[in-house]
Design a protein around this motif. Structure first.
Motif: not given
Length: 303
Positions: A51-64
């Motif tokens: 639940c703390g995986e911020v860099p992983w979320l930011l690396a998603r290949p679409w605007p988020i």
């Protein structure tokens, strides 16, 4: 938006949206952090906590966008107000600035929950410091979300407004919804406050939890019992401008199973899945699409 861990978010993308083929991918992802975590630093173990995986979320290949909860302890409030956590707040603000996207930050989320035992005056003083320090470092990327658990009783049975930090310090009013929306005690009160203060509302956390026995229930029964009231609440409440779904089998975790919330994964029932996908095609909803950040008022064109 969707959450709240890498595994849950990945399941939502793969099994609910089919990577955008069955319905659009979400406009935001949820994560959690604290003043002792270095969550934006991909070299830190904190960025790989569940639940703390911020860099992983930011690396998603679409605007988020990022729906980010900042955990606070009652014993931290006075030290925060005194400035003792300023370095941690500056680090958080710098991480938000580097993310270059809208971040909806929820300091001391579910502030009125009895288990948190936040004294209102101490909470408001800490909130003031948090906002001041982060605004000095975040390049304008943060929307501050005042997030109630929207249930009763609150801590000391107080009105949620007792914890309100002030109009200049709050951008959004937030609620949690885990029971069917019309029965979510204090959700109406929070909407009333938002309306009085001219603030938009976000449903920061929601999940189609089981309250009672679902044995023998059809997918239509499950939909009518939780999902239909959620969308009815959204449609009847113009202040509600965002929501974040938690797609999770609560019984899979020993810590959560004792609550009896059951399997709230959308894709666990074919009829719920079909209806959810159809609702996500409603043009009222924004998704992870080009131009998202500009549409959210962040001022940067989405990739």
């Amino acid at each position: 938006m969707a959450g709240q861990s890498e595994a849950q978010f990945s399941d939502y993308i793969r099994l609910v949206t089919e990577d955008g083929a069955a319905c659009p991918r979400p406009a935001g992802g949820a994560a959690y952090t604290s003043l002792t975590w270095d969550s934006f630093n991909e070299a830190s173990p904190d960025s790989r906590r569940e639940c703390g995986e911020v860099p992983w979320l930011l690396a998603r290949p679409w605007p988020i966008a990022l729906n980010l909860a900042l955990w606070l302890g009652a014993d931290q409030l006075e030290p925060i107000a005194r400035g003792e956590f300023d370095p941690a707040l500056a680090r958080l603000g710098a991480g938000i600035a580097a993310a270059r996207r809208p971040v909806y930050l929820r300091p001391g989320y579910e502030f009125d929950h009895p288990s948190h035992a936040f004294p209102p005056d101490a909470f408001k003083a800490a909130w003031q410091r948090i906002v001041d320090v982060i605004r000095a470092h975040d390049a304008g990327g943060t929307a501050f979300v005042w997030h109630s658990f929207a249930w009763r009783p609150t801590h000391q049975d107080r009105d949620p407004f007792d914890w309100y930090p002030g109009d200049d310090l709050v951008d959004w009013v937030g609620v949690s919804i885990f029971t069917p929306a019309p029965n979510q005690l204090n959700a109406g009160r929070m909407v009333e406050i938002a309306r009085e203060r001219s603030k938009p509302v976000t449903i920061c956390e929601c999940s189609g939890t089981r309250h009672g026995d679902r044995a023998g229930q059809s997918g239509a029964d499950i939909w009518d019992g939780w999902y239909a009231p959620l969308f009815a609440f959204i449609e009847a409440t113009p202040e509600v401008r965002a929501f974040s779904i938690i797609n999770y089998d609560w019984d899979s975790s020993p810590g959560w199973k004792k609550l009896g919330w059951g399997d709230a994964r959308i894709h666990a029932d074919p009829e719920v899945l079909r209806r959810w996908r159809a609702r996500m095609l409603d043009p009222r909803f924004l998704h992870g699409e080009p131009g998202l950040y500009r549409l959210l008022g962040w001022g940067v064109e989405g990739a």
